[in-house]
Design an enzyme around this catalytic site. Structure first.
Site, PDB file in Angstrom:
ATOM      1  N   ARG A 177      46.632   5.369 -13.859  1.00  0.00           N
ATOM      2  CA  ARG A 177      47.244   6.359 -14.746  1.00  0.00           C
ATOM      3  C   ARG A 177      47.347   5.876 -16.188  1.00  0.00           C
ATOM      4  NH1 ARG A 177      45.781   7.879 -10.960  1.00  0.00           N
ATOM      5  NH2 ARG A 177      46.740   9.063  -9.269  1.00  0.00           N
ATOM      6  N   SER A 186      54.013  14.362 -10.458  1.00  0.00           N
ATOM      7  CA  SER A 186      54.727  13.111 -10.182  1.00  0.00           C
ATOM      8  C   SER A 186      55.468  12.642 -11.431  1.00  0.00           C
ATOM      9  CB  SER A 186      53.750  12.030  -9.731  1.00  0.00           C
ATOM     10  OG  SER A 186      53.105  12.407  -8.530  1.00  0.00           O
ATOM     11  N   GLU A 204      55.743   8.523 -15.258  1.00  0.00           N
ATOM     12  CA  GLU A 204      54.343   8.880 -15.492  1.00  0.00           C
ATOM     13  C   GLU A 204      54.231   9.940 -16.582  1.00  0.00           C
ATOM     14  OE1 GLU A 204      50.698  10.926 -12.972  1.00  0.00           O
ATOM     15  OE2 GLU A 204      51.974   9.469 -11.956  1.00  0.00           O
TER      16      GLU A 204
END
Length: 356
Positions: free
Chosen positions: A166, A236, A331
């Protein structure tokens, strides 16, 4: 003259999937690279903050934005056929899931595991999106970025993008005064299915096709994940933590936590499992809550404020650290009044604890 849409003090509620009701001084939709250059130049000369968004699917606005929000709608797809592979040249304002569907319908296979991921092509590269055993970096050939200082376009090939979980160079070195405008995606003509472990209960290797994988993943995601059009969320909220093998083994022995060994020797731990097994009892702050089916997703049930979302996230962050000695890192991108804010300023992240 390039056509642009201007709005004054418009709500950003419909332009961020968390559905946080904040405003910006101006919201401008751009459809061409030149429009993006023009607007950014005006902002720079006038010392006005600006930020570029696609679908607003991975952001949390913490307060009203005092500058210009530029909405990227620069679109276009060019497909080039080579002997052994397909090369897709895709502009950053295209929706990711639309690209997955288009390629599948054209018989160009390889993106099906990334079906139904919200957001645009640009954010796919910046975040290195991933799901079910596939990440953007696995199909990326290059990323074109525009310097908003000198209006030059630079092509950065895959090996120089510093892709990781990510993350990418576009979140660090090129995060300021640069914009992702186009990506190159390379897909082999020799298709091989990627059957991630969590798909094994839904599919068998016999007579498997890309269409079956696509349909099953769409079905799973629709069943497990909240539709942002109905329930505000940014997917998320936390990343799955990466920890050292020795620490992971202790957790596995104690809790049988789902884990995924990585090529770099670290082990990825399921953040959703950690949150679920902490067993928070009816934890809700105002209209901010944990999604019942996917604990890694924080939701806006109706009219949650950013402060309520952050307060909820802080409680989760603190509790997981206390029980499991694991640091959860957000995130989502946190946006303040004049730009992005480092998560460490809000969650007091200790860099020494990122790998434990």
């Amino acid at each position: 003259m390039h056509k642009k849409k201007y709005f004054s003090s418009q709500s950003l509620k419909d332009l961020n999937t968390f559905a946080i009701d904040v405003t910006a001084k101006k919201i401008i939709f751009v459809k061409t690279i030149q429009s993006l250059i023009d607007i950014s130049k005006i902002c720079q000369l006038s010392n006005i903050p600006y930020i570029i968004l696609g679908e607003g699917s991975n952001v949390l606005f913490l307060e009203n934005y005092v500058g210009v929000v530029i909405i990227n709608r620069i679109k276009g797809i060019k497909i080039v056929e080579k002997k052994n592979f397909w090369l897709l040249h895709v502009f950053s304002g295209e929706k990711w899931h639309n690209l997955v569907k288009l390629t599948l319908n054209l018989g160009i296979l390889g993106l099906e595991n990334l079906a139904l991921i919200p957001g645009c092509i640009g954010s796919a590269a910046i975040q290195n999106i991933g799901a079910y055993g596939l990440e953007f970096k696995d199909v990326c050939q290059y990323v074109d970025i525009l310097s908003l200082k000198d209006n030059t376009i630079k092509r950065i090939y895959k090996n120089s993008c510093k892709f990781s979980y990510r993350n990418s160079i576009f979140k660090d070195q090129y995060k300021n005064e640069h914009a992702v405008i186009r990506v190159g995606i390379k897909l082999s003509k020799k298709w091989r299915p990627i059957l991630f472990s969590s798909l094994e209960n839904y599919i068998t290797p016999i007579n498997i096709t890309a269409y079956k994988i696509f349909n099953i993943i769409c079905k799973i995601r629709k069943k497990k994940l909240p539709d942002p059009k109905k329930i505000g969320n940014a997917g998320s909220f936390f990343k799955n933590p990466l920890i050292k093998k020795k620490k992971a083994q202790k957790l596995i022995n104690l809790y049988k936590v789902p884990n995924y060994p990585q090529k770099n020797g670290l082990v990825k731990i399921s953040a959703a499992w950690l949150i679920e097994n902490y067993k928070f009892k009816h934890l809700q702050i105002g209209d901010a809550a944990i999604h019942k089916k996917q604990k890694l997703i924080l939701i806006n049930k109706k009219n949650a404020t950013a402060q309520e979302i952050i307060k909820l996230a802080k409680i989760i962050h603190k509790c997981i650290l206390k029980k499991f000695n694991i640091l959860l890192e957000p995130e989502v991108d946190l946006i303040g009044a004049s730009g992005k804010i480092k998560a460490s300023k809000i969650f007091k992240l200790n860099s020494k604890l990122k790998v434990i």
